[in-house]
Design an enzyme around this catalytic site. Structure first.
Site, PDB file in Angstrom:
ATOM      1  CB  SER A 124      -0.985  -0.186   1.303  1.00 20.45           C
ATOM      2  OG  SER A 124      -1.714   0.862   1.191  1.00 20.45           O
ATOM      3  CE1 TYR A 138       0.362   5.291  -5.745  1.00 18.61           C
ATOM      4  CE2 TYR A 138       0.566   6.541  -3.905  1.00 18.61           C
ATOM      5  CZ  TYR A 138       0.981   5.426  -4.573  1.00 18.61           C
ATOM      6  OH  TYR A 138       1.773   4.677  -3.835  1.00 18.61           O
ATOM      7  CE  LYS A 142      -0.516   2.151  -3.780  1.00 16.37           C
ATOM      8  NZ  LYS A 142      -0.170   0.668  -4.079  1.00 16.37           N
TER       9      LYS A 142
END
Length: 251
Positions: A124, A138, A142
């Site tokens: 992660s 982004y 995650k």
């Protein structure tokens, strides 16, 4: 000796992790979209695996044979303010970073459940626990991966399959040197997005992250979440102690 499949092993953390685990005597199956990029890696197998392509995933898992541990590392990134983020690029990131990780997980889980033994290690990010201007897409992929990982830990508790989310801070792998970015004309967000960059001393090397991941492979037990590196530990501790009713800015 464990049998470990690594996605995104062509460079950076994935490649360093493959090398570290092979050095420790494990059977490593290194995978990448272009298997030629795996040349020079001294591992048991080098296979083509594109996490966004179901047929590619199915073929790689079949060819890999027994897998004790999956290290889900493949990922992509771009930088943009939310207003400037192309929707097709957001979808591409989710397809790669989140759906791709789950696609490979679904492919390896049946054999792990049947053996009542296995380990899923998701790479992660500190960005999966915090946010930063220009990194909304982004970070969102995650954060979503963290939700899948935590849910998997609950669902798999009775099947002998461990789940852990490794959360590195910035890494000196080169991935942040020339990040794909999108801007608006006459960019109103320039002051937020144009920073001096991340100082080198704040970055972990791919080899340092690889050593942590290899230790997670070999550990008898793993926690659900593992901050990787002092920056990640500091940022996540600060986020955990800050109020959740307003945006978090690390001072």
């Amino acid at each position: 000796m464990s049998s470990i499949l690594i996605t995104g092993a062509s460079k950076g953390v994935g490649r360093a992790t493959a090398a570290e685990l092979a050095k420790r005597g494990h059977r490593v199956i290194a995978t990448a979209r272009d298997p030629r990029s795996l040349d020079g890696l001294d591992v048991a197998e080098r296979l083509r695996l594109d996490v966004t392509d179901q047929a590619s995933v199915d073929a790689a898992i079949k060819d890999a044979g027994e897998i004790d541990t999956l290290i889900s590392n493949a990922g992509a990134i771009f930088a943009a303010a939310v207003e400037a983020s192309p929707l097709d690029e957001i979808e591409r990131l989710y397809s790669h970073n989140t759906v791709g990780a789950i696609r490979v997980t679904q492919a390896v889980l049946p054999q792990m459940r049947q053996r009542n033994k296995g380990r899923l290690i998701f790479v992660s990010s500190v960005g999966g626990r915090t946010v930063h201007p220009s990194q909304a897409a982004y970070g969102a992929t995650k954060w979503a991966l963290e939700a899948f990982g935590e849910t998997l830990a609950l669902e798999l508790a009775g099947f002998g399959v461990d789940v852990t989310l490794a959360e590195p801070g910035p890494i000196s792998s080169g991935a942040l040197d020339d990040v794909l970015s999108y801007r608006l004309s006459d960019d109103p967000y320039a002051a937020l997005l144009d920073g001096p960059g991340i100082p080198a001393e704040m970055m972990s090397s791919p080899e340092q992250v690889a050593a942590v991941l290899a230790d997670l492979v070999e550990s008898p037990e793993v926690p659900l979440r593992v901050p990787v590196g002092p920056v990640a530990e500091h940022v996540i501790n600060a986020r955990n102690s800050a109020p959740w009713d307003r945006p978090f800015v690390l001072g």
